[in-house]
Design a protein around this motif. Structure first.
Motif, short mmCIF file in Angstrom:
data_model
loop_
_atom_site.label_atom_id
_atom_site.label_comp_id
_atom_site.label_asym_id
_atom_site.label_seq_id
_atom_site.Cartn_x
_atom_site.Cartn_y
_atom_site.Cartn_z
N GLY A 120 0.80 -1.22 0.00
CA GLY A 120 0.00 0.00 0.00
C GLY A 120 0.83 1.26 0.00
O GLY A 120 2.05 1.24 -0.13
N LYS A 133 -3.73 4.93 -0.83
CA LYS A 133 -4.64 3.79 -0.60
C LYS A 133 -5.20 3.86 0.81
O LYS A 133 -6.40 3.66 1.04
CB LYS A 133 -3.86 2.49 -0.81
N THR A 150 -9.10 4.18 1.93
CA THR A 150 -9.59 3.02 2.68
C THR A 150 -10.07 3.40 4.07
O THR A 150 -11.15 2.99 4.50
CB THR A 150 -8.46 1.98 2.81
N ASN A 195 -13.84 2.93 5.29
CA ASN A 195 -14.13 1.96 6.35
C ASN A 195 -14.83 2.60 7.55
O ASN A 195 -15.72 1.99 8.13
CB ASN A 195 -12.84 1.26 6.79
N THR A 239 -8.24 2.88 -5.51
CA THR A 239 -8.91 2.42 -4.28
C THR A 239 -10.35 2.93 -4.23
O THR A 239 -11.26 2.18 -3.86
CB THR A 239 -8.12 2.91 -3.04
N ALA A 256 -13.82 0.72 -4.16
CA ALA A 256 -14.79 0.86 -3.07
C ALA A 256 -16.10 1.49 -3.56
O ALA A 256 -17.04 1.63 -2.77
CB ALA A 256 -14.19 1.71 -1.95
N CYS A 275 -4.46 -3.26 4.37
CA CYS A 275 -5.22 -2.07 3.92
C CYS A 275 -6.19 -2.43 2.79
O CYS A 275 -5.76 -2.77 1.68
CB CYS A 275 -4.21 -1.01 3.47
N GLN A 276 -7.49 -2.39 3.07
CA GLN A 276 -8.48 -2.77 2.07
C GLN A 276 -9.85 -2.20 2.46
O GLN A 276 -10.22 -2.21 3.63
CB GLN A 276 -8.58 -4.30 1.97
N PRO A 277 -10.60 -1.72 1.48
CA PRO A 277 -11.95 -1.24 1.79
C PRO A 277 -12.82 -2.39 2.25
O PRO A 277 -12.82 -3.47 1.66
CB PRO A 277 -12.45 -0.67 0.46
N ASP A 334 -13.73 -0.69 12.71
CA ASP A 334 -12.48 -1.22 12.18
C ASP A 334 -11.39 -0.97 13.22
O ASP A 334 -11.37 0.06 13.88
CB ASP A 334 -12.14 -0.62 10.82
N GLU A 388 -5.65 -2.10 8.96
CA GLU A 388 -6.35 -1.16 8.06
C GLU A 388 -7.37 -1.88 7.18
O GLU A 388 -7.85 -1.32 6.21
CB GLU A 388 -5.35 -0.38 7.21
N GLY A 389 -7.70 -3.12 7.57
CA GLY A 389 -8.72 -3.84 6.80
C GLY A 389 -9.37 -4.90 7.66
O GLY A 389 -9.79 -5.94 7.17
#
Lengths: 352, 352
Positions: free
Chosen positions: B83, B87, B91, B95, B132, B136, B213-215, B235, B286-287
């Motif tokens: 990432g 990003k 994200t 989130n 990103t 999302a 790190c991901q939505p 989160d 982060e995810g």
């Protein structure tokens, strides 16, 4: 500067920000509770959720469009004649919403703080944000705090984002200026820029100019009452009057003719500009709006503006013409004309 | 890192940010047009207004409440395994909206850039934000750029604020956990923290952990389909799993009992923690979302989560009990119990 004695005494009095205040744990929670939640005093913040929530039904009553904007504030110094970074951070975002015709409602507040920053100053700045938000009728509803190690940021940066609602009757856009329209301003230009120069103290100037930093939404409400069809409106911040007018001229594909003798500039501000080789037309403002309206509407609009405390020096400074398209032209007063271009290069860093 | 060769070639290739790029004039306009407007590619940005506007009627179709959130991103380094700050900035805000049950819609983007910053890196980061945001299903609709002199900020800070709409059926709040509920997580904890430690290279670790790190919004949509009544959800970013659970326990006035053997931690992450004296329960993610739901709902919820690409390692890690109120307790696996408090002090600065 806000007097600390008038603010609630917290356990942070006299202390400084540490990295732990940005780490997401107990120290951050305490700082948020005692300084931000207590200082901003919004019902949304006391819920301690990571998001604020509002009934859409209440927004629907105010208009048919949601407006959204954001600005970062990196002004140096943090405290200056007539204002501080907190006042600026609320005012700037309120004004960006209001000049589009929106009723400003809710603001977010993100802070990036340098390790070692005095918490007393933070409390003052939060109090200033709260007092400005109150005067503008908006609430700070959610936020975020990051702390960076010493040297990774200069004291404090603030970001605010805001939402508001635009009534159906309003259609303010940068591309709606047309030949025959007139250009209106609500007072003196360049005060904010001059006040920041003065506050930096590098030039040993002794002037009494204070920033014009002020929420414009109440004035705009009065303007829209007598003139719902404002064609273009924007606040003249970074880049000054010249930049806003160039944006209008370019978006609307028209020429804007300014009368230099009509543009209100304080003698002191003119003096600062002469010493520093600056042009007041490019100097930043934080409480000045430029509106373009039809000639027919202008008289009643001006009368309404002049009745308002922050519009008493309102005047017409120019007119819209068909050509040369995209140009802003200044009549210098001796029969001469000068093209006022977009700002090239840099005037003053960290002005807002 | 995004390959520059795949990005549109601009006149800024190989150049650096100067103070003029933040001055409000022509240089800033050019940078905004070529890097931000072209990079984010949103219809709202091409209008070049200081505010973005949306029909409220479209929002009303999605639910009955507006949600609003903000975060500043100061992560160091800007690029890390899996990432980068761009990003992360999209994200994190997506989130924060999604875990409250909102459909994330629109994001603002405020950038504070240090003079001298390579514009190629800026273009990469903008491309990462755009990609990103696309994944999302959100748009970056308005922004602001400030440039500060060398040394006044460390390279680049980003703020994003976001709005979304919460459907009527959803009522996710930190104070709704009740005895008998179970605690669900969508996978391994601590990956983001470990990846950042690795990226800093100070410890000469050689690990293959990448940020998580991901939505989360697509996963949450699937979760709400089978379980509309999620009680609590958040989160676990700064402060980690431990901090989120403490917030739930405190807001809901319940105890949360965790089973240490069930909490998914990668061997590598555990190794990093042992070397550095860190606790994976406090490490940033982060995810990763933590949800608290009724025991009856948990089976179908877990099945739905495990079917989703970013939920395949989902599991139940604990249960809600009546007392001791406000406490999070870890069963250590040898019949022992340990109280998991809020994070005291600082783990890792500039983790997000």
């Amino acid at each position: 500067m806000i007097d600390l004695e008038n603010l609630p005494k917290t356990k942070f009095r006299g202390k400084n920000i540490t990295l732990a205040h940005g780490a997401g744990g107990k120290a951050m929670r305490d700082l948020i509770d005692e300084i931000f939640v207590a200082g901003f005093d919004s019902p949304e913040l006391t819920l301690l959720e990571d998001q604020a929530r509002f009934d859409l039904s209440n927004l629907n009553k105010l208009g048919n469009r949601l407006a959204m904007t954001t600005d970062c504030y990196v002004v140096d110094p943090l405290f200056f004649p007539g204002g501080d970074i907190g006042k600026l951070a609320v005012t700037g975002t309120v004004n960006d919403l209001a000049v589009g015709g929106a009723t400003p409602l809710y603001l977010t507040c993100g802070m990036i703080i340098e390790e070692g920053f005095p918490i007393d100053d933070l409390q003052r700045i939060v109090a200033s944000m709260k007092s400005t938000a109150d005067s503008a009728g908006v609430r700070i509803v959610t936020g975020d705090t990051k702390v960076v190690p010493r040297g990774a940021a200069d004291k404090l940066f603030i970001n605010t984002a805001g939402v508001g609602v635009i009534p159906e009757t309003s259609n303010i856009q940068a591309n709606r200026a047309q030949a025959g329209d007139v250009v209106v301003i609500n007072g003196y230009v360049g005060d904010h820029g001059a006040a920041i120069v003065d506050a930096r103290g590098e030039l040993a100037l002794e002037i009494s100019t204070v920033t014009d930093c002020q929420p414009l939404n109440d004035l705009i409400t009065e303007m829209l009452k007598v003139c719902p069809d404002i064609h273009c409106m924007r606040d003249a911040t970074r880049g000054g009057l010249a930049t806003v007018l160039n944006e209008f001229a370019s978006s609307s594909e028209v020429a804007i003719q300014l009368d230099n003798t009509k543009i209100p500039v304080r003698e002191e501000v003119r003096g600062v500009c002469e010493i520093l080789g600056l042009d007041p037309l490019y100097l930043a403002n934080e409480g000045k709006l430029i509106a373009i309206v039809s000639k027919e509407d202008s008289e009643s609009l001006l009368a309404a503006m002049q009745k308002h405390p922050i519009g008493k020096d309102s005047c017409i400074i120019g007119a819209v013409e068909e050509s040369p398209q995209g140009k802003v032209i200044l009549e210098t007063g001796f029969g001469g004309n000068r093209i006022i271009d977009m700002l090239i290069g840099e005037q003053l860093p960290r002005i807002c």
